[in-house]
Scaffold this active site. Structure first.
Site, PDB file in Angstrom:
ATOM      1  N   LYS A 201       0.845  -1.203   0.000  1.00 43.36           N
ATOM      2  CA  LYS A 201       0.000   0.000   0.000  1.00 43.36           C
ATOM      3  C   LYS A 201       0.878   1.250   0.000  1.00 43.36           C
ATOM      4  O   LYS A 201       0.667   2.165  -0.763  1.00 43.36           O
ATOM      5  CB  LYS A 201      -0.925  -0.030   1.216  1.00 43.36           C
ATOM      6  CG  LYS A 201      -1.934   1.072   1.214  1.00 43.36           C
ATOM      7  CD  LYS A 201      -2.780   1.040   2.468  1.00 43.36           C
ATOM      8  CE  LYS A 201      -3.214   2.452   2.789  1.00 43.36           C
ATOM      9  NZ  LYS A 201      -3.802   2.560   4.113  1.00 43.36           N
ATOM     10  N   GLU A 207      10.928  -4.605   3.379  1.00 38.61           N
ATOM     11  CA  GLU A 207      10.910  -6.034   3.041  1.00 38.61           C
ATOM     12  C   GLU A 207      10.468  -6.228   1.584  1.00 38.61           C
ATOM     13  O   GLU A 207      11.084  -6.970   0.813  1.00 38.61           O
ATOM     14  CB  GLU A 207       9.941  -6.808   3.956  1.00 38.61           C
ATOM     15  CG  GLU A 207      10.370  -6.927   5.403  1.00 38.61           C
ATOM     16  CD  GLU A 207       9.925  -5.738   6.261  1.00 38.61           C
ATOM     17  OE1 GLU A 207       9.562  -4.675   5.705  1.00 38.61           O
ATOM     18  OE2 GLU A 207       9.953  -5.876   7.498  1.00 38.61           O
ATOM     19  N   GLY A 260      -4.081  -2.056   5.796  1.00 37.36           N
ATOM     20  CA  GLY A 260      -3.477  -3.286   5.273  1.00 37.36           C
ATOM     21  C   GLY A 260      -4.181  -4.548   5.740  1.00 37.36           C
ATOM     22  O   GLY A 260      -4.514  -5.425   4.934  1.00 37.36           O
ATOM     23  N   ARG A 261      -4.459  -4.649   7.035  1.00 34.24           N
ATOM     24  CA  ARG A 261      -5.049  -5.886   7.572  1.00 34.24           C
ATOM     25  C   ARG A 261      -6.507  -6.068   7.160  1.00 34.24           C
ATOM     26  O   ARG A 261      -7.092  -7.116   7.381  1.00 34.24           O
ATOM     27  CB  ARG A 261      -4.899  -5.905   9.091  1.00 34.24           C
ATOM     28  CG  ARG A 261      -5.460  -4.675   9.788  1.00 34.24           C
ATOM     29  CD  ARG A 261      -4.903  -4.563  11.195  1.00 34.24           C
ATOM     30  NE  ARG A 261      -5.296  -3.350  11.902  1.00 34.24           N
ATOM     31  CZ  ARG A 261      -4.689  -2.173  11.793  1.00 34.24           C
ATOM     32  NH1 ARG A 261      -3.682  -2.025  10.960  1.00 34.24           N
ATOM     33  NH2 ARG A 261      -5.090  -1.124  12.503  1.00 34.24           N
ATOM     34  N   GLU A 346      -2.902  -5.746  15.628  1.00 37.13           N
ATOM     35  CA  GLU A 346      -2.599  -4.389  15.153  1.00 37.13           C
ATOM     36  C   GLU A 346      -3.781  -3.457  15.431  1.00 37.13           C
ATOM     37  O   GLU A 346      -3.612  -2.257  15.599  1.00 37.13           O
ATOM     38  CB  GLU A 346      -2.268  -4.384  13.647  1.00 37.13           C
ATOM     39  CG  GLU A 346      -0.795  -4.163  13.393  1.00 37.13           C
ATOM     40  CD  GLU A 346      -0.390  -4.032  11.927  1.00 37.13           C
ATOM     41  OE1 GLU A 346      -1.231  -3.704  11.065  1.00 37.13           O
ATOM     42  OE2 GLU A 346       0.799  -4.253  11.632  1.00 37.13           O
ATOM     43  N   HIS A 377      -1.551 -31.903  19.330  1.00 41.63           N
ATOM     44  CA  HIS A 377      -0.302 -32.594  19.646  1.00 41.63           C
ATOM     45  C   HIS A 377       0.828 -31.612  19.929  1.00 41.63           C
ATOM     46  O   HIS A 377       1.982 -32.015  20.052  1.00 41.63           O
ATOM     47  CB  HIS A 377       0.068 -33.534  18.499  1.00 41.63           C
ATOM     48  CG  HIS A 377      -0.945 -34.628  18.334  1.00 41.63           C
ATOM     49  ND1 HIS A 377      -0.883 -35.817  19.011  1.00 41.63           N
ATOM     50  CD2 HIS A 377      -2.088 -34.669  17.602  1.00 41.63           C
ATOM     51  CE1 HIS A 377      -1.933 -36.573  18.684  1.00 41.63           C
ATOM     52  NE2 HIS A 377      -2.674 -35.883  17.839  1.00 41.63           N
ATOM     53  N   LYS A 500      10.776   0.066  13.023  1.00 39.53           N
ATOM     54  CA  LYS A 500      11.111   0.196  11.597  1.00 39.53           C
ATOM     55  C   LYS A 500      12.108   1.324  11.399  1.00 39.53           C
ATOM     56  O   LYS A 500      13.108   1.180  10.694  1.00 39.53           O
ATOM     57  CB  LYS A 500       9.848   0.576  10.803  1.00 39.53           C
ATOM     58  CG  LYS A 500       8.958  -0.532  10.385  1.00 39.53           C
ATOM     59  CD  LYS A 500       8.095  -0.029   9.232  1.00 39.53           C
ATOM     60  CE  LYS A 500       6.657  -0.405   9.372  1.00 39.53           C
ATOM     61  NZ  LYS A 500       5.774   0.202   8.411  1.00 39.53           N
TER      62      LYS A 500
HETATM   63  O1  F6P Z   1       3.233  -4.038   9.888  1.00 39.16           O
HETATM   64  C1  F6P Z   1       2.946  -2.710   9.635  1.00 39.16           C
HETATM   65  C2  F6P Z   1       2.263  -2.496   8.321  1.00 39.16           C
HETATM   66  O2  F6P Z   1       2.152  -1.128   8.127  1.00 39.16           O
HETATM   67  C3  F6P Z   1       0.903  -3.183   8.209  1.00 39.16           C
HETATM   68  O3  F6P Z   1      -0.126  -2.468   8.734  1.00 39.16           O
HETATM   69  C4  F6P Z   1       0.796  -3.407   6.734  1.00 39.16           C
HETATM   70  O4  F6P Z   1      -0.155  -4.387   6.425  1.00 39.16           O
HETATM   71  C5  F6P Z   1       2.218  -3.838   6.426  1.00 39.16           C
HETATM   72  O5  F6P Z   1       3.020  -3.027   7.257  1.00 39.16           O
HETATM   73  C6  F6P Z   1       2.629  -3.716   5.000  1.00 39.16           C
HETATM   74  O6  F6P Z   1       2.524  -2.398   4.548  1.00 39.16           O
HETATM   75  P1  F6P Z   1       2.526  -2.037   3.023  1.00 39.16           P
HETATM   76  O7  F6P Z   1       1.343  -2.694   2.377  1.00 39.16           O
HETATM   77  O8  F6P Z   1       2.443  -0.542   2.964  1.00 39.16           O
HETATM   78  O9  F6P Z   1       3.801  -2.546   2.436  1.00 39.16           O
END
Ligand code: F6P
Length: 526
Positions: A201, A207, A260-261, A346, A377, A500
């Protein structure tokens, strides 16, 4: 915007709940004994989901106090403001747009339809072998790069509905920084026939951008300068994608207002749509819509999402139970606990209320879990005989995704295990019963099951796009309702920022060196 609300601990319903807690909880076996029709009476239906709340610690007095709390906190009002697009994410000045994304075609805003149609068009072309790569070969694989909400929802959908995938189209997901994960995701694929979906987003997530760099190198090794034509961007920040050279028709929009979630129903679901097909994805959205509508239309006492939120509140905030285990008895739902972990933790892991003051009651529980019967288990020992009481959400599917005799036989066994575990937790096994089983005196204490351990069972007829959508939306609405009870914002996540930012400074070598970093550098060598 500052909203002044009464501190929770001063409200009449909170005080009533505390009094009920102090009077002592009625044990589950007694609740069942005093209410012979409890199992049927304490269940609620939403869409195709049947939800059995009978093994939770509440009687009519507790339920009445919880319902009063929902009224005092105007939970129905908050759910309605959410679905009607009011500014409910007050710290960011935004509405929560996720429910707009599952409106029917007739009800949807034109930009939502336009994005959905473009997604469907691309997904259908890929599935039909009509989407050609830069070398003229048809695209046969899609690799989704994303993390958090840009990974958990779509990977859950693709995995849960794997039986609807096409064998000739491979869809894989890679979320983390570790290149081992990306190498596995790319293993056996050909750059000429692979599309990489950079799903972020913000389009700033380290990452995802690092994985995109690495995946672009892999594409370039195979197809040279045309690599960028094999990259799709799913983002709210189209400019950042354009700056990397990604073409306009390869960029899919995620509305800024969709967290995001909560974003699986947005373009974030593109890779999942390729996996299951556009029509099935539409059914998933329709299932979500059914549950969204019921969450705002049903009275509190029949409202599955609100009742579950009230029970979460009772368990966590009043009774002090710090975690909730989610245990789906279906392999297809094995990724659900991870998705719910982000959704709930979150959203509810907050310590400041809407008036900017610290909360005066405990908020979000730790969400964890695993699929039954593996979980039995692994961690059920602690659930049955540990010193903490951990509520459990059991999820069962009546009919298997595979239609043959052995699948039914296994599924029946799964359901038998689910039912048995829920009863074993609730009713336990006493000293006397153990004695009649011939257990030796000195082992009795070890062999007794205390019981009185709460759980909820959610039963779905079958794992289909619609029922999966219903289940995800149920948890979303439950989470939002719980936040409203707690007067916290379920739609922001400031708490993930500090670590971060610090990582950026550490990576750039400008942060003070800790012993841990010195050790790491020594071990790393060069
Ligand atoms: O973990 C933090 C966060 O901002 C989440 O809310 C989000 O889903 C995730 O990082 C990934 O963010 P993006 O879609 O902006 O890469």
């Amino acid at each position: 915007m500052v909203v002044v609300s009464q501190p929770l601990s001063t409200t009449p319903s909170w005080q009533a709940l505390i009094k009920l807690r102090e009077t002592g909880l009625v044990r589950l076996p007694e609740l069942f004994a005093s209410e012979p029709d409890r199992a049927a009476r304490r269940a609620v239906q939403v869409g195709d989901l049947w939800i059995d709340l009978s093994r939770q610690h509440f009687d009519s007095d507790v339920l009445d106090a919880l319902v009063r709390l929902a009224e005092e906190r105007d939970v129905m009002g908050f759910l309605t403001q959410t679905i009607t697009g009011e500014v409910v994410n007050r710290t960011e000045g935004l509405p929560a747009g996720h429910q707009t994304l599952r409106l029917s075609r007739e009800e949807s805003p034109t930009d939502v339809i336009a994005t959905r149609d473009r997604m469907a068009d691309l997904a259908s072309r890929i599935r039909a072998g009509e989407e050609m790569g830069a070398t003229g070969a048809p695209i046969r694989a899609v690799v989704n790069l994303g993390i958090g909400g840009s990974h958990l929802g779509p990977s859950l959908v693709a995995d849960a509905l794997n039986h609807l995938s096409q064998p000739e189209v491979t869809v894989r997901f890679s979320s983390g920084l570790d290149t081992v994960e990306l190498s596995k995701a790319l293993h056996g694929l050909e750059p000429a026939t692979t599309l990489v979906v950079a799903c972020s987003k913000s389009f700033t997530t380290v990452e995802t951008l690092t994985a995109l760099d690495n995946a672009t190198d892999w594409l370039t090794d195979g197809i040279g300068g045309a690599a960028i034509n094999h990259v799709i961007a799913v983002t709210a920040e189209a400019d950042r994608a354009r700056a990397l050279g990604i073409a306009e028709d390869r960029i899919f929009d995620v509305p800024e207002s969709v967290g995001g979630r909560f974003s699986v129903s947005s373009a974030t679901g593109l890779s999942a749509m390729v996996a299951i097909g556009a029509d099935n994805f539409t059914e998933l959205l329709a299932g979500m819509r059914t549950v969204d509508l019921q969450a705002v239309a049903s009275p509190v006492t029949e409202n599955a999402a609100v009742l579950m939120a009230l029970i979460d509140f009772w368990n966590r905030s009043v009774l002090g139970r710090t975690s909730l285990a989610v245990v789906p008895y279906a392999h297809g739902l094995r990724l659900l606990p991870a998705h719910l972990q982000q959704l709930s933790m979150e959203s509810l892991g907050k310590r400041v209320t809407s008036n900017g003051l610290p909360t005066d009651v405990p908020t979000g529980a730790v969400i964890w879990g695993g699929s039954g019967t593996d979980a039995q288990h692994a961690f059920f020992q602690l659930l049955h005989q540990g010193t903490d009481v951990i509520p459990v959400d059991f999820i069962g599917v009546a009919r298997p995704s595979i239609d043959n005799r052995s699948a039914y036989r296994s599924n029946d066994l799964l359901m038998a295990n689910l039912a048995a575990q829920a009863d074993a937790l609730a009713f336990g096994r006493s000293n006397e019963k153990e004695t009649t089983h011939g257990v030796e005196e000195q082992l009795l204490a070890y062999r007794v099951f205390p019981g009185d351990r709460p759980s909820t069972a959610i039963l779905m007829p079958e794992l289909t796009p619609s029922t999966l959508g219903q289940l995800i939306a149920l948890y979303e609405n439950r989470t939002v309702a719980n936040a409203s009870l707690l007067d916290i914002n379920p739609f922001d996540q400031w708490g993930v920022e500090l670590g971060k930012q610090m990582a950026v400074d550490v990576a750039a070598g400008i942060a003070p060196k800790s012993e841990l970093l010195r050790r790491f550098q020594a071990l790393r060598g060069s």
